[in-house]
Structure formats: C-alpha cells, structure tokens
Write a protein that holds these residues in place. Structure first.
Motif, PDB file in Angstrom:
ATOM      1  N   THR A   1     -13.615 -61.893 -85.532  1.00  0.00           N
ATOM      2  CA  THR A   1     -14.069 -61.006 -86.674  1.00  0.00           C
ATOM      3  C   THR A   1     -14.703 -61.798 -87.857  1.00  0.00           C
ATOM      4  O   THR A   1     -14.097 -62.655 -88.496  1.00  0.00           O
TER       5      THR A   1
ATOM      6  N   ASN B   1     -16.360 -61.426 -91.627  1.00  0.00           N
ATOM      7  CA  ASN B   1     -16.671 -60.528 -92.797  1.00  0.00           C
ATOM      8  C   ASN B   1     -18.039 -61.145 -93.339  1.00  0.00           C
ATOM      9  O   ASN B   1     -17.607 -62.035 -94.411  1.00  0.00           O
TER      10      ASN B   1
ATOM     11  N   LEU C   1     -19.309 -60.000 -96.212  1.00  0.00           N
ATOM     12  CA  LEU C   1     -19.161 -60.089 -97.544  1.00  0.00           C
ATOM     13  C   LEU C   1     -18.256 -60.933 -98.271  1.00  0.00           C
ATOM     14  O   LEU C   1     -18.635 -61.705 -99.251  1.00  0.00           O
TER      15      LEU C   1
ATOM     16  N   GLY D   1      -0.665 -51.969 -93.546  1.00  0.00           N
ATOM     17  CA  GLY D   1      -0.450 -50.922 -92.483  1.00  0.00           C
ATOM     18  C   GLY D   1       0.531 -49.648 -93.044  1.00  0.00           C
ATOM     19  O   GLY D   1       0.319 -48.606 -92.656  1.00  0.00           O
TER      20      GLY D   1
ATOM     21  N   LEU E   1      -1.244 -47.053 -94.989  1.00  0.00           N
ATOM     22  CA  LEU E   1      -1.922 -46.357 -94.077  1.00  0.00           C
ATOM     23  C   LEU E   1      -1.191 -45.154 -93.444  1.00  0.00           C
ATOM     24  O   LEU E   1      -1.479 -44.162 -93.326  1.00  0.00           O
ATOM     25  N   LYS E   2      -0.097 -45.757 -92.860  1.00  0.00           N
ATOM     26  CA  LYS E   2       0.626 -44.846 -91.988  1.00  0.00           C
ATOM     27  C   LYS E   2       1.269 -43.759 -92.862  1.00  0.00           C
ATOM     28  O   LYS E   2       1.067 -42.426 -92.662  1.00  0.00           O
TER      29      LYS E   2
ATOM     30  N   ALA F   1      -1.450 -41.256 -93.662  1.00  0.00           N
ATOM     31  CA  ALA F   1      -1.750 -40.338 -92.418  1.00  0.00           C
ATOM     32  C   ALA F   1      -0.801 -39.237 -92.150  1.00  0.00           C
ATOM     33  O   ALA F   1      -1.160 -38.121 -91.930  1.00  0.00           O
TER      34      ALA F   1
ATOM     35  N   ARG G   1      -6.138 -50.372-102.666  1.00  0.00           N
ATOM     36  CA  ARG G   1      -7.602 -50.969-101.884  1.00  0.00           C
ATOM     37  C   ARG G   1      -8.342 -51.700-102.972  1.00  0.00           C
ATOM     38  O   ARG G   1      -8.949 -52.856-102.623  1.00  0.00           O
TER      39      ARG G   1
ATOM     40  N   ARG H   1      -9.494 -55.822-102.589  1.00  0.00           N
ATOM     41  CA  ARG H   1     -10.872 -56.166-102.500  1.00  0.00           C
ATOM     42  C   ARG H   1     -10.810 -57.128-103.730  1.00  0.00           C
ATOM     43  O   ARG H   1     -11.633 -58.573-103.467  1.00  0.00           O
TER      44      ARG H   1
ATOM     45  N   PHE I   1      -2.512 -42.226 -84.872  1.00  0.00           N
ATOM     46  CA  PHE I   1      -2.954 -43.044 -85.928  1.00  0.00           C
ATOM     47  C   PHE I   1      -1.805 -44.590 -85.984  1.00  0.00           C
ATOM     48  O   PHE I   1      -2.508 -45.412 -86.578  1.00  0.00           O
TER      49      PHE I   1
ATOM     50  N   VAL J   1      -3.354 -48.199 -86.562  1.00  0.00           N
ATOM     51  CA  VAL J   1      -2.888 -49.151 -87.386  1.00  0.00           C
ATOM     52  C   VAL J   1      -2.361 -50.404 -86.635  1.00  0.00           C
ATOM     53  O   VAL J   1      -2.520 -51.574 -87.188  1.00  0.00           O
ATOM     54  N   ARG J   2      -1.462 -50.252 -85.749  1.00  0.00           N
ATOM     55  CA  ARG J   2      -0.933 -51.414 -85.191  1.00  0.00           C
ATOM     56  C   ARG J   2      -1.723 -52.198 -84.447  1.00  0.00           C
ATOM     57  O   ARG J   2      -1.767 -53.444 -84.431  1.00  0.00           O
TER      58      ARG J   2
ATOM     59  N   PHE K   1      -7.806 -50.843 -88.394  1.00  0.00           N
ATOM     60  CA  PHE K   1      -8.131 -50.821 -89.848  1.00  0.00           C
ATOM     61  C   PHE K   1      -8.268 -51.877 -90.606  1.00  0.00           C
ATOM     62  O   PHE K   1      -8.448 -52.215 -91.955  1.00  0.00           O
TER      63      PHE K   1
ATOM     64  N   ASP L   1     -10.605 -54.253 -90.392  1.00  0.00           N
ATOM     65  CA  ASP L   1     -11.849 -54.929 -91.050  1.00  0.00           C
ATOM     66  C   ASP L   1     -12.776 -53.531 -91.238  1.00  0.00           C
ATOM     67  O   ASP L   1     -13.170 -53.249 -90.185  1.00  0.00           O
ATOM     68  N   LEU L   2     -13.124 -52.814 -92.160  1.00  0.00           N
ATOM     69  CA  LEU L   2     -13.907 -51.834 -92.401  1.00  0.00           C
ATOM     70  C   LEU L   2     -15.034 -51.927 -92.972  1.00  0.00           C
ATOM     71  O   LEU L   2     -15.914 -51.387 -93.224  1.00  0.00           O
ATOM     72  N   ASP L   3     -15.561 -53.291 -93.076  1.00  0.00           N
ATOM     73  CA  ASP L   3     -16.925 -53.664 -93.762  1.00  0.00           C
ATOM     74  C   ASP L   3     -17.933 -54.133 -92.688  1.00  0.00           C
ATOM     75  O   ASP L   3     -19.082 -53.984 -92.927  1.00  0.00           O
TER      76      ASP L   3
END
Lengths: 780, 53
Positions: free
Chosen positions: A86, A88, A90, A135, A138-139, A142, A255, A259, B22, B26-27, B31, B33-35
């Motif tokens: 992965t 990034n 940025l 995480g 987020l959960k 949701a 968030r 960042r 969902f 997440v696990r 989510f 890396d959203l960029d």
C-alpha cells in the motif's frame, strides 16, 4: 534505469508521468543489506496476524506523481514473496506485507532503488502513533448510522399512525421493534459518551458528555419503560439520532487530528539505518540499532553519522548545519566531537568512537523535547474546555430548574420538557463547528501537498504578516549550473572543465555536482578541500587551485583591480586559467508565488548565507525588495527576532539544511520535503510539492477555514439561543428537539465539507488573494 | 397488513447483516487507506500488463 523500465514492459510509466521524475541517486546496497540483520529486522518489521508474514514501512523519496506510485507498486510486487503493498503518495509512505520465509527487506528496498527512488526503511518506533482504535470509531459510526436509519423508518410509521388510526397491535409491535433495535445500538455506539460522563461525574466535573449522556440515558430509559408499560411517549428516534450525530462529530474530529499526526517522524528516522563498525581492524556492516557506546564506527564521505561520537581520524570535515544551523563545514581533528546526524563533507571517511546512541544522543534529546511539546495541548484549548464545562453545568442546572417548574404547572409535560431542553442545550453543533472545518480543510490541503501538523497552525497562519524565505533549496531548486566558462590561457573550455571535474571528484557539494554532472571524472591527486573557499590538487603534472577569487588570491595575487570577482576561478601555479559562472535555477512557480503573497498583503524577505551576487539575482528574479545575503545562522535568527519583537508574526519557509533554528523560531514554519530530516520533523507544515504557489495560498486557505468555522459557530449558537426558550416554554416536543439538533449538526458538517472544493480553486487565485488581505484584517 | 409481522423482523435481520458486513470491512482493513484508491483508478489496470508479458 530507463532500460529497466522498458524491459519490464512498464513503458506506460512515461505516458502517465505528470511531472519529471527525480534523478536516480546512488544505490545504497550496503544499507539495504544491513536491514536483513536480525536486530535491524526486529526493529523494522512488524508482526501481522499471520505467523509467516510481517509488515514493514518505508518512506520513499522521489515520488513526484501518481505514476510513480504505480511504478513502485509494480516494482515491489515483482519481488517474490510480497503479499501486499500500500503506497500513500501524500505522505510518501509505503506499507509492505511480506512473507518472511521468502522475502527480505533488502529485496524490497533494492527493487525500489533500482527504479531511481530513494527508499528508507522506517523503524517501527519512528512511525507516528497510529490511528488508535480508528476501527472502533468506524464501527460505532456504522452501527449508529444504520440503526438510526432503521429506527427512523419505524418511527415514521408510528407518527403516521398517530394521525391516522393504527391498530394497537401494530403500534405495540412497532414500538417493541424500536426498543429491540434502539437499545443495543444506543448502548454500543454511545458507550464512550457514557463512559466519559461517568468518569467526569466521578471526578465531580461536568464535562460536555454529562448533559448529553444524561439526555440519551433518560430518553432511552424512559422509552423502554413506557414501551414495556404500554403507554406514554417513546423517544427511540430521538435517542438514536442524537447518538449518531454525536458519534459523527467525534469521528470527524479524530480524522482531522489523525491527518495532522501523520506527518510527524521521530528521531529514529533521522539517522541512517545501517553503519559500518570496525572490529579488530575489520569493517562490519551493521544496523545502527546495534551500535553501543564504545564502538568504533566509520562514517563514509557524504553520509550522516549514526550516533554521537569522538573523532579518531586526524582530520575531518563536518557539516553540522542540520543541527546547529551553521552553514560552514567545520574542520575537526582527533579528539573533537561529532554529533549524530551531521554529515561528513570531506573526501575521507571519518573514524568515530561512539559516545551516545539513539535517545541519549543530541538528536534524541532534541526530538524528545519536540515530542513533549507537540503532545501538550495548547493553552487555548484548555481554556476553551474549562469554559465549555462551566456552560454545560449551567445549562444542565437550567434544564432541571425548568423541569421542576413544569412539575408544578403540569407534571405530564415536565419530563418531555426536560428532555427537550437537555437535547436543545447540547452544544453538539458548536463542538462540530471547528472539527468539521478542520477535517475537510486539512484534508484538502494535504491533497495539494501541504501537510499541516496541527490545527493551531491555521490560527498562526492568520496572524503572520511577514514571510521569510530561505534561498537555496527553497526558492531555488538546489541545483547549480555552469552558465559560462571564460578561458584566459591556452587551454580551452573543455580542458578547463575536465581539470575542474578532476578536482571536484569525490566532493559532496552542489557546486561539485554542477561540475561533475553525469561524468565519471578521473580524480586529481593530493586533493585538499577547504570548505567554503576552494580546492587544491595535482592533476596532469600541475598544481591547481579552484575556488572563489579570495581563495585564489590568497596564494597568488594575480587579479587586476578591475575584474569582476564573482564565480569560480581556476588557476595553476602561474596564472589564471579560467572562470566559471554559476547560476542557480529559481523554481518555476516562485515568482508567481511571491506575487500572490504580496497581493495578499504580506511582506516578503529573502535570506541566505550566499554572497550578494547570487542572492541579489534571485531577489531580482522574484521581485523581492528586502533581501539579505551572507547571513550566518545567528544573523538570520537575529533578523527574525527583530521582526518578532516589533510585534510581527513571521512565517518562514526553508528546507532546513541550514536554517533549522530559523524554522523553529518562526511563528509558522514550512519545510520543503526535500530538506533535512530535522526540519521536516519540527516544522509546522511540510510541503511535498514543487510549486511554491501552493504555499503562497496558505493565508487564503487559513482565512477560508476560519470563515467557515465562524459561520458554523454562528449558526450553532443561533440554534441554541432560539431553541432554549422555545423548549423551556414547552413548545418543542423531544423529537423535534432531536431533529433540530441533528439538522443543525448536519448543516455544520456540510458547511465544513464545502471547504474540500473551496480550497481547490486555482484559476481564481489572483482574485481571491485580493480578498485575502481584507479577510485577514477582519479575522484578527 | 399482517405482512408487517414478517417484514419488520426481516429488516432487523438485514440490519444485522449490514452491520456484520461493515464490521468485516473494518477488520479486513478496507478503511485503512482512503487516499490512494481515487488516484489508482486513473492508472492503468494491472491485469492488462500481466497478460502481455
């Protein structure tokens, strides 16, 4: 490198490249090999859930556009044993999951370097404290969101049933369904709120979560009670709506903070990951982490020392600029100390006996100071929190008083009124006002290449009225070119150049690079490099001197009085042979950037340690009137102090190679990503791009962010001011209160998100800049 | 309208499925890396390259 790209069928890289790639740097095979040593591997590899797999992070310099990301991705995946990559773009960080049994870190690093990028394995400790429990957030978000939607549809039916008769069977059924769904949703998603409220109450404090937690608990509790009882109002929809928007607000806030935190790199990233240790006369390639005080290590020319130490070599030439800010390389002899992170700019390796490593070294101590400074919350926030808790307590008291009043008037309504009041007085919209704007704003800025370290930077940007620019590496791109060669003797330009190259061979300096370029010159003999002045050496049977006019005339006064003394001169024993004119490239966007800043009402200044000619030329190209040349770091600092003492707030832009203290002193500091590690880790803003116009738009961006925050706060306060009396008077049923609170929160969030597109507008830059000075005066 | 007695529990079931999905996302790090995904879309598809080799 180009051949490699073609071979691998990756020619499409050139199709997609949107900006020229960085030049291929020297490959550090030794450094990569050292990463395979057990100790080092332990520090850079992180275990994953799978036994055989590990993950490693590295920073890759030289990524200039999205196509580079693609190229690197393919390069790494070509290595056997890679599970996942992965990248990034940025933050220039890459995360790689590899199969421990098949792939080694050096394979990965080598693959990246083969394409001309400079990878650097990062020790785990160097990475910013990760998104703690993102995480979980987020959960909860949701669950709250999905539950909210579900309950709303059930409630809609119930409300309609209130208007048009609904059979009691269905009413009970729907109510019970709401209960079964809402209870777990609210308890799970709202858990942090309850926990915080309980914690605050235990400490006898009224935090922001207390009235909110009370409201939710009361709403849920009363609803359950009434649902089971079979009569009375239920507020499941209010409760879930409430929880959803609160969770959303916290999510956005974290968030934004995440960042900002991603740009931070700690001390472990500042020193090389591998070193050469000398044991019994043999050189070993070891990881820096294995070095202990007392070891003897070798620092090759052009490399940074991995630790503090005492110099054993007879002579050494050390550049400590990234630490102390002194531009001139210092001559040291055996017995002198050398700090970890400083560069060996001589032509010989330096032998060093280590005195302090890692956290105990100078860099380590400085870094620790920086870390504590950053983690301490600024005073303004603590004051705001104290205020907020007092207001929350007051509003809570008000709700209770009003409730009691109603008990005497009409006890039926009392509970509803209290509930409505608790909801309406919740400062949710206010608490969302800033985070929503910051999250969107910082995200938008990051996409343009500006990584802000914290949200306070925005405030300071609004106050800054003077911008100081370093020259080399900031407004110029750090590369020097030989513009003209004047020859005075029988030798022609090409011969003079090859003599100069022979003398410069092996020296690490932008000037040397300007001469050498792509050539592989022969080395001159007996080369002696006197920093800041020149080089002497023997080549082709003659002794030569290459350097500034002062350097040449020190040996031999062969200059006539009327000559222009700038540039680099070449002379042999008897006479002047040639003169080379050197110029630096000013960055393409720099003049426009200066204009943008001036339009916004900023005062500009250019400071540099270079001589008048160079700095004056650059200032002229940029049309900056206030320029200072031949500045020692103390002079630069003094200049900044003078400005600051006269009440000005100053922003500084530099690459940190010789102005780290300047950046630290400034009210707002911007470090170019190609600059020194220390600057990057201590600056407020890191700029990963090349075009200074983006930096010039910072004041405008800050003004726009502040404007949105003010709009948000204004709206949120209006809502509260209107809502509280209405609720106290009993005009607001709980569902309307929740709806109103949610709507106002939503408006605030959407308004904040607008910044995502506002901050992007480029063509209107000039027009906007004119407004900027207006806004800035309004804001302050 | 008796169908409601079946439909409501059905929606509750769907809700649980949605939440589970969902949580799975997440696990499994969706989510993280959203960029880069928005940028990756612009680049060439890797399957095409491999087919040519």
């Amino acid at each position: 490198m180009a051949q490699l790209i073609e071979e691998r069928g990756l020619g499409r890289f050139y199709d997609f490249r949107t900006s020229p790639a960085a030049r291929a740097d020297r490959r550090c095979d030794d450094a990569f090999e050292a990463c395979d040593r057990p100790e080092v591997m332990r520090s850079i590899l992180e275990p994953t859930g799978n036994e055989d797999q590990s993950s490693m992070s590295c920073r890759i310099d030289g990524m200039t556009c999205a196509a580079c990301t693609w190229l690197i991705n393919k390069a790494i995946r070509d290595v056997p044993g890679i599970i996942d990559v992965t990248i990034n773009p940025l933050t220039s960080l890459a995360d790689i999951v590899l199969d421990k049994t098949r792939a080694y870190p050096s394979d990965v690093l080598g693959a990246i370097a083969a394409y001309g990028f400079s990878p650097r394995a990062l020790p785990r400790a160097a990475l910013a404290a990760g998104p703690v429990n993102r995480g979980g957030e987020l959960k909860r978000l949701a669950v709250a969101g999905l539950g909210f939607v579900q309950i709303m549809s059930l409630s809609a039916a119930l409300y309609l049933g209130a208007f048009k008769a609904m059979s009691p069977r269905f009413e009970t059924f729907l109510t019970l369904a709401s209960l079964l769904i809402a209870t777990p949703v609210v308890l799970y998603a709202g858990a942090p709120i309850f926990r915080n409220a309980l914690r605050d109450l235990a400490r006898r404090q009224i935090g922001m979560d207390v009235p909110v937690g009370l409201a939710i608990a009361a709403a849920l509790g009363a609803s359950i009670f009434n649902a089971l009882r079979g009569s009375g109002a239920v507020f499941f929809d209010s409760a879930t709506m409430f929880v959803f928007f609160l969770t959303l607000g916290r999510f956005l806030e974290s968030r934004a903070r995440y960042r900002a935190g991603q740009t931070y790199q700690s001390i472990e990233a500042l020193v090389p990951i591998s070193s050469t240790r000398i044991v019994d006369g043999h050189a070993q390639n070891v990881g820096t982490i294995e070095i202990v005080p007392g070891d003897t290590i070798l620092v090759p020319p052009g490399e940074a020392a991995p630790a503090d130490g005492m110099i054993v070599s007879a002579r050494a030439s050390v550049d400590e600029s990234l630490l102390s800010g002194e531009t001139t390389a210092r001559n040291k002899t055996s017995g002198d100390s050398m700090l970890g992170g400083s560069l060996n700019v001589g032509s010989q390796p330096i032998e060093l006996r280590v005195t302090a490593v890692g956290r105990d070294s100078y860099i380590g101590r400085v870094s620790r100071m920086l870390e504590t400074a950053i983690s301490r919350r600024p005073d303004s926030m603590r004051a705001a929190e104290a205020w907020a808790s007092r207001i929350a307590a007051g509003l809570l008291g008000l709700s209770i008083v009003v409730g009691l009043l109603w008990l005497t008037i009409d006890s039926e309504q009392a509970f509803r009124v209290v509930l409505a009041m608790l909801v309406v007085t919740c400062p949710c919209a206010i608490s969302l006002a800033a985070p929503a704007a910051f999250a969107a704003g910082l995200g938008a800025l990051a996409r343009q290449g500006l990584l802000l370290r914290s949200t306070e930077v925005i405030d300071r940007l609004l106050e800054a009225r003077t911008w100081l620019f370093d020259k080399t590496g900031t407004v110029t791109d750090g590369s020097m070119q030989i513009v003209q060669t004047h020859c005075f003797g029988e030798l022609d330009a090409a011969q003079c150049l090859s003599i100069a190259r022979a003398l410069e061979a092996g020296i690490e300096h932008p000037l040397a690079r300007a001469f050498i370029g792509e050539h592989q010159p022969q080395h001159a003999h007996n080369v002696e490099y006197i920093e800041g002045r020149g080089i002497t050496g023997e080549f082709d049977g003659q002794t030569w001197r290459l350097g500034s006019a002062a350097f040449i005339s020190a040996a031999d006064s062969c200059f006539t009085n009327n000559a222009d003394l700038g540039g680099v001169w070449l002379a042999n024993d008897n006479q002047l042979v040639a003169r080379f004119e050197i110029s630096e490239q000013v960055r393409a966007g720099a003049p426009a950037a200066m204009r943008l800043l001036q339009r916004a009402g900023m005062k500009l200044a250019l400071v540099s340690g270079d001589d008048d000619a160079a700095v004056g030329a650059a200032a002229q190209a940029l049309r900056i009137e206030d320029w200072h040349a031949a500045q020692l770091p103390e002079d630069k600092l003094a200049l900044m102090s003078r400005l600051q003492q006269s009440g000005q707030r100053v922003a500084a832009v530099g690459d940190g190679v010789n102005d780290a203290p300047l950046l630290a002193q400034a009210d707002v500091s911007v470090a170019m990503v190609a600059g020194s590690e220390l600057a990057r880790s201590s600056a407020d803003i890191v700029f990963t791009g090349e075009d200074l116009r983006v930096v010039a738009r910072l004041p405008l961006a800050a003004a726009q962010i502040r404007r949105v925050i003010r709009q948000n706060i204004g709206w949120a306060i209006a809502y509260n001011v209107i809502g509280i009396p209405l609720a106290a008077a009993g005009f607001v049923p709980p569902w309307l209160a929740a709806l109103g609170m949610s709507a106002s929160s939503l408006i605030v969030v959407l308004n904040g998100l607008r910044l995502g597109s506002t901050l992007r507008a480029e063509p209107h830059a000039m027009r906007q800049q004119q407004h900027t000075s207006q806004w800035l005066t309004e804001m302050s | 309208m008796n169908i409601l007695f079946a439909l409501i529990p059905l929606t509750a079931l769907l809700l649980i499925v949605a939440v589970w999905a969902f949580f799975w996302a997440v696990r499994s790090g969706q989510f993280e890396d959203l960029d880069t995904p928005p940028v990756r879309v612009l680049l060439d598809d890797e399957r095409g390259e491999d087919a040519q080799k």
